[in-house]
Each structure stands twice: as C-alpha cells, then as structure tokens.
Write a protein that holds these residues in place. Structure first.
Motif, PDB file in Angstrom:
ATOM      1  N   HIS A   4      24.230 -37.582  -7.557  1.00 37.94           N
ATOM      2  CA  HIS A   4      24.863 -36.898  -6.041  1.00 37.94           C
ATOM      3  C   HIS A   4      23.478 -36.444  -5.780  1.00 37.94           C
ATOM      4  CE1 HIS A   4      29.170 -37.045  -7.034  1.00 37.94           C
ATOM      5  NE2 HIS A   4      29.091 -36.544  -7.667  1.00 37.94           N
ATOM      6  N   LYS A   5      22.291 -37.192  -6.181  1.00 42.36           N
ATOM      7  CA  LYS A   5      21.569 -36.733  -5.323  1.00 42.36           C
ATOM      8  C   LYS A   5      20.261 -38.272  -5.164  1.00 42.36           C
ATOM      9  CE  LYS A   5      21.109 -32.081  -6.329  1.00 42.36           C
ATOM     10  NZ  LYS A   5      20.941 -31.373  -5.759  1.00 42.36           N
ATOM     11  N   SER A   6      19.567 -37.944  -3.917  1.00 44.18           N
ATOM     12  CA  SER A   6      18.738 -38.922  -3.174  1.00 44.18           C
ATOM     13  C   SER A   6      17.561 -39.660  -4.212  1.00 44.18           C
ATOM     14  CB  SER A   6      18.641 -39.192  -2.453  1.00 44.18           C
ATOM     15  OG  SER A   6      17.711 -38.366  -1.792  1.00 44.18           O
ATOM     16  N   ASN A   7      17.686 -41.164  -4.152  1.00 41.41           N
ATOM     17  CA  ASN A   7      16.473 -41.667  -5.243  1.00 41.41           C
ATOM     18  C   ASN A   7      15.782 -42.494  -4.805  1.00 41.41           C
ATOM     19  OD1 ASN A   7      17.633 -43.412  -6.580  1.00 41.41           O
ATOM     20  ND2 ASN A   7      19.068 -42.334  -7.478  1.00 41.41           N
ATOM     21  N   ILE A   8      14.843 -43.210  -5.105  1.00 39.27           N
ATOM     22  CA  ILE A   8      14.075 -44.056  -4.265  1.00 39.27           C
ATOM     23  C   ILE A   8      13.193 -44.575  -5.538  1.00 39.27           C
ATOM     24  CG2 ILE A   8      12.752 -45.450  -2.683  1.00 39.27           C
ATOM     25  CD1 ILE A   8      13.265 -42.512  -1.296  1.00 39.27           C
ATOM     26  N   PHE A   9      12.422 -45.952  -5.810  1.00 41.82           N
ATOM     27  CA  PHE A   9      11.625 -46.149  -6.708  1.00 41.82           C
ATOM     28  C   PHE A   9      10.295 -46.915  -5.774  1.00 41.82           C
ATOM     29  CE2 PHE A   9      15.266 -44.887  -9.342  1.00 41.82           C
ATOM     30  CZ  PHE A   9      15.369 -44.803 -10.728  1.00 41.82           C
ATOM     31  N   ARG A  10       9.558 -46.357  -6.312  1.00 39.84           N
ATOM     32  CA  ARG A  10       8.230 -47.562  -5.786  1.00 39.84           C
ATOM     33  C   ARG A  10       7.475 -47.578  -6.508  1.00 39.84           C
ATOM     34  NH1 ARG A  10       7.393 -42.609  -1.602  1.00 39.84           N
ATOM     35  NH2 ARG A  10       8.946 -42.724   0.225  1.00 39.84           N
ATOM     36  N   ALA A  11       6.879 -48.679  -6.421  1.00 41.60           N
ATOM     37  CA  ALA A  11       5.519 -49.009  -7.454  1.00 41.60           C
ATOM     38  C   ALA A  11       4.249 -49.385  -7.004  1.00 41.60           C
ATOM     39  CB  ALA A  11       6.211 -50.574  -7.147  1.00 41.60           C
ATOM     40  N   ASN A  12       3.758 -47.530  -6.283  1.00 41.03           N
ATOM     41  CA  ASN A  12       2.125 -48.690  -6.470  1.00 41.03           C
ATOM     42  C   ASN A  12       0.840 -48.629  -6.944  1.00 41.03           C
ATOM     43  OD1 ASN A  12       3.480 -46.336  -4.129  1.00 41.03           O
ATOM     44  ND2 ASN A  12       3.265 -44.985  -5.187  1.00 41.03           N
ATOM     45  N   GLU A  13       1.061 -49.050  -8.511  1.00 36.66           N
ATOM     46  CA  GLU A  13       1.214 -50.278  -8.643  1.00 36.66           C
ATOM     47  C   GLU A  13       2.611 -50.876  -9.549  1.00 36.66           C
ATOM     48  OE1 GLU A  13      -1.063 -48.559 -12.967  1.00 36.66           O
ATOM     49  OE2 GLU A  13      -1.345 -47.153 -11.151  1.00 36.66           O
ATOM     50  N   ARG A  14       2.244 -51.277 -10.347  1.00 36.34           N
ATOM     51  CA  ARG A  14       3.339 -52.819 -11.238  1.00 36.34           C
ATOM     52  C   ARG A  14       3.706 -51.783 -12.192  1.00 36.34           C
ATOM     53  NH1 ARG A  14       1.599 -58.149 -13.664  1.00 36.34           N
ATOM     54  NH2 ARG A  14       0.578 -57.727 -15.873  1.00 36.34           N
ATOM     55  N   PHE A  15       5.387 -51.810 -12.199  1.00 39.03           N
ATOM     56  CA  PHE A  15       6.059 -50.960 -13.631  1.00 39.03           C
ATOM     57  C   PHE A  15       7.149 -51.635 -13.997  1.00 39.03           C
ATOM     58  CE2 PHE A  15       7.761 -48.486 -10.318  1.00 39.03           C
ATOM     59  CZ  PHE A  15       8.897 -48.267 -10.606  1.00 39.03           C
ATOM     60  N   LYS A  16       7.123 -51.266 -15.384  1.00 43.15           N
ATOM     61  CA  LYS A  16       8.777 -51.721 -16.007  1.00 43.15           C
ATOM     62  C   LYS A  16       9.263 -50.719 -16.650  1.00 43.15           C
ATOM     63  CE  LYS A  16       6.664 -56.186 -17.947  1.00 43.15           C
ATOM     64  NZ  LYS A  16       6.895 -56.912 -19.076  1.00 43.15           N
ATOM     65  N   MET A  17      10.475 -50.507 -16.202  1.00 45.13           N
ATOM     66  CA  MET A  17      11.810 -49.503 -16.702  1.00 45.13           C
ATOM     67  C   MET A  17      12.798 -49.912 -17.432  1.00 45.13           C
ATOM     68  SD  MET A  17      13.031 -47.181 -12.578  1.00 45.13           S
ATOM     69  CE  MET A  17      13.875 -48.790 -12.240  1.00 45.13           C
TER      70      MET A  17
END
Length: 137
Positions: free
Chosen positions: A114-127
C-alpha cells in the motif's frame, strides 16, 4: 524513464510500452526446476529496454529477475502485497512513498504494501523481485 521505451521479456518478442504493467509476467517463462543457475546471467541487458523473467510464479507469490538499461524505469505503482527487491548487478534508485533509496549490488529493500514505489535506472541494474501474496488482501 524514456517515453515509449521498449520492454522486452526474456524468451519473447519485444513489447512496446512506457512501463511494465500488471500483465507483463504472462509473457515470461519460469526457470527450469532442479537446475543450478548463475543469478546475474539469468537475464541480459538490452539497450533502451526493461527485461523481465519469471523464476517462480505461484498463487501465494512470485519471484522475478529484471534488468533495466540506463535511463529506463518502472512506472509508479502501489501493490497490496509486501515485496522485496534485491540488486544483483549495478545501482538502482527505488523511490518508496516519495523517499529515494539508492541501492548497489548486494543490497535489498522491502517495498511495503500500500505504499507507492518507482524504480529508476540512473545506470543499468539487475534485480530479483520477490512478491509475497498474503496478509493484505
């Protein structure tokens, strides 16, 4: 995230979209069971794209591995379930309820339900993203 960026799902054709939506996982395939893997090699980087591959998908939750190229991201969303993001390569910016968190390889963070989230790749990543579907329905 770049407007109109392509999202590619491992083992499938490219899907053009400005962000990953709820239906994205239906295009990916589960990892083969009882076979060892090198986690960071499960998924590749593709220029100007976000890739997703399902490791496990069950009614009680799922585990996916994703790669995001520099400048890409996932659109803001709110989930009814807790999730756990583990960075397995690169550096990620994960914004939870307006608070930016910078994570590097080997670090993880709980994304509260119930909390908003955003993922940003300021540089590339894997998760690896683990979603537990219980307790908040």
């Amino acid at each position: 995230m770049k407007k109109g960026a392509a999202i590619r799902l491992e083992s499938e054709k490219a899907v053009s979209s400005p962000g990953i939506g709820a239906g994205a996982s239906k295009y990916s395939h589960e990892l083969e069971k009882s076979k060892g893997v090198i986690i960071v090699e499960i998924i590749e980087y593709v220029p100007n794209a976000v890739l997703s591959k399902t490791i496990i998908k069950k009614s009680t939750g799922n585990i996916s591995v994703m790669s995001l190229d520099t400048g890409e991201g996932l659109t803001e969303k709110t989930s009814p379930f807790d999730s756990f993001a583990q960075i397995i390569d690169g550096k990620a910016e994960i914004v939870i309820d307006g608070v930016s968190n910078l994570l590097e390889t080997g670090e993880g963070i709980v994304l509260p339900a119930h909390k908003s989230n955003i993922f940003r790749a300021n540089e590339r990543f894997k998760m690896i993203l683990t979603v537990i579907k219980s307790g908040y329905e």
